[in-house]
Design an enzyme around this catalytic site. Structure first.
Site: not given
Length: 508
Positions: A26, A33, A28, A149
């Site tokens: 992952g 990650v 962002g 968030d």
């Protein structure tokens, strides 16, 4: 970014002499990650989050370390917040922190969600948020937090043997302390994701937990309909600023006319979307109260994984042998145990071998009432941060009500491993009832049967416990199990209420 270039320094060595990176899973705005093996824990899968090279400066490193600290602290209080348990800087100068590896799906990939699942998932999200809003202790004072968030992409849904689906809230990277003078860089200015931001959050000023409640309202709308409450012409800041400040949200009935929502739920979601914080629910407790009411009125049954373990014949047991009965009749209440309503597990040395049993002391009248109760048992096990087993026994009668008998077993204790081995091998266990009134004698022995699937799990958990390194985190694991136990009690009762009561008892 070139993935191979990023991880190549770690392919032949271990990160922090402990974590073997495997693959990118992952990425962002601030980090990537990776899936890794924790060599110290026998190759246990973990997730390692690195701060992106672009953001490696002192200010962003502070924010990143703060995110790890928040996850580590809050996850000790709530099962619904992703657990972080290590932080460091790699040999190449990249900050990282280590989280539990969760093999699940992002909530955004599961939208829309049926109403029956919506209530369960939303309640868990609220419990996690409530934990953050209650805050953490810093220098002797508790400071509440706002996540800032909340959105489907930051909610992970993972399979769970107890709850069916377990929610984990991710990414506390821009969370804000309330009334904390030393709040660092992420506290001022606009931070968040435009479609989910409250009007006051878009202003970049002071906010409180009601801002998260607004974001939750947007997410609840989207969970049910698959769409957002507004459709601005563009995704630019100005368009979303106008929508959140001046445009009324679309109604759920207009977006998804096929949905037949309870009026109470529809009103709750629209209240969360109110422009003014004072017009919204003022705290998560108010939302949980509505959700709990809706769950009770909808009479939801247990998840299928729990339903499959239920056998209406569980209370119809074969007669105990005369030798075993005679052995129980000779028992006396242990001198080292208090004279009060308690339950504790203990191995008995019987002519048939070691036998795991529950000893309990109750008032004579309650023992009399419980003799013909339904008996239900279930076992919950967690390996991290410490292997711990929760052994639940329930004596239940619709008129009398429930009598819960929970026992927590540290699975790195050899005696507890023997107890669990006996449960798995024998397939049933006695509940030895002593009277609270003098002379505190053993008046009844009940018996509870363990389902075959549970016995198999018990054997597996024993082996897992033996292979794990020794930690001193038993209390933390016990607290996490207490959260799961509290959440599943109402579901067990609903499940038993939906089944015919088949009862019998062995007594002496």
């Amino acid at each position: 970014m070139n993935q191979s270039a990023f991880i190549s320094p770690h392919i032949t060595g271990l990160l922090a002499n402990r974590y073997q990176l495997k693959q990118l899973i992952g990425s962002g705005g601030m980090g990537e990650v990776f899936l890794a093996d924790d060599i110290l824990l026998g190759g246990t899968p973990v997730a390692v989050k690195f701060l992106t090279q672009t953001f490696i400066n002192e200010k962003m490193q502070q924010d990143f370390a703060r995110e790890a600290m928040l996850s580590a602290t809050l996850s000790q209080k709530s099962l619904h917040i992703v657990r972080a348990y290590d932080y460091g800087v790699s040999a190449e100068g990249k900050p990282f922190y280590v989280m539990e590896y969760l093999n699940g799906k992002s909530l955004k990939d599961l939208l829309p969600i049926p109403l029956s699942k919506f209530l369960t998932l939303t309640r868990q999200i609220c419990l996690g948020l409530q934990c953050a809003h209650r805050g953490i202790n810093i220098d002797g004072r508790v400071y509440p937090l706002v996540h800032r968030d909340i959105k489907p992409a930051n909610i992970l849904v993972i399979p769970d043997p107890i709850l069916g689906k377990l929610i984990k809230i991710l990414d506390f990277g821009i969370a804000k302390f309330i009334n904390y003078a030393n709040t660092i860089s992420t506290s001022k200015g606009f931070n968040g994701t435009l479609p989910y931001c409250s009007p006051e959050q878009l202003e970049g000023g002071e906010i409180d937990s009601r801002s998260d409640i607004y974001s939750l309202g947007v997410m609840m709308f989207e969970m049910l309909t698959g769409a957002k409450p507004w459709q601005p012409e563009t995704d630019l800041f100005g368009a979303w600023y106008k929508a959140h400040h001046f445009e009324q949200p679309r109604t759920i009935a207009k977006v998804s006319p096929q949905l037949k929502l309870p009026e109470q739920l529809n009103n709750l979601i629209m209240a969360c979307l109110a422009k003014a914080p004072g017009d919204r629910p003022q705290n998560i407790a108010e939302i949980l109260q509505v959700l709990d009411s809706l769950e009770k009125s909808s009479c939801q049954s247990l998840p299928t994984h729990l339903a499959s373990t239920y056998n209406p014949k569980f209370a119809v047991e074969a007669e105990m042998s005369p030798l075993l009965k005679a052995n129980f009749a000779k028992l006396t209440w242990p001198k080292n145990k208090p004279i009060q309503e308690i339950v504790f597990p203990q191995l008995l040395d019987t002519p048939q071998g070691n036998l795991a049993a529950l000893w309990l002391m109750l008032a004579k009248q309650e023992i009399k009432q419980r003799v013909l109760c339904q008996r239900y048992n279930h076992f919950i096990f967690i390996t991290s941060p410490h292997p711990m087993l929760l052994w639940i026994t329930l004596l239940y009668d619709r008129e009398v009500g429930p009598k819960w008998l929970p026992c927590y077993l540290d699975m790195q204790n050899p005696q507890n491993q023997q107890l669990v081995y006996s449960l798995a091998e024998y397939g049933r266990y006695p509940l030895i009832c002593f009277t609270l009134e003098a002379p505190h004698s053993c008046t009844n022995v009940l018996s509870s049967h363990i389902a075959h699937t549970q016995r198999q799990r018990l054997k597996l958990w024993i082996e897992q416990s033996k292979s794990l390194p020794t930690f001193n985190q038993a209390l933390l694991s016990k607290n996490l199990l207490k959260q799961q136990y509290k959440q599943m009690q109402s579901r067990i009762l609903q499940h038993l209420d939906s089944k015919p009561q088949v009862v019998a008892a062995n007594s002496i």
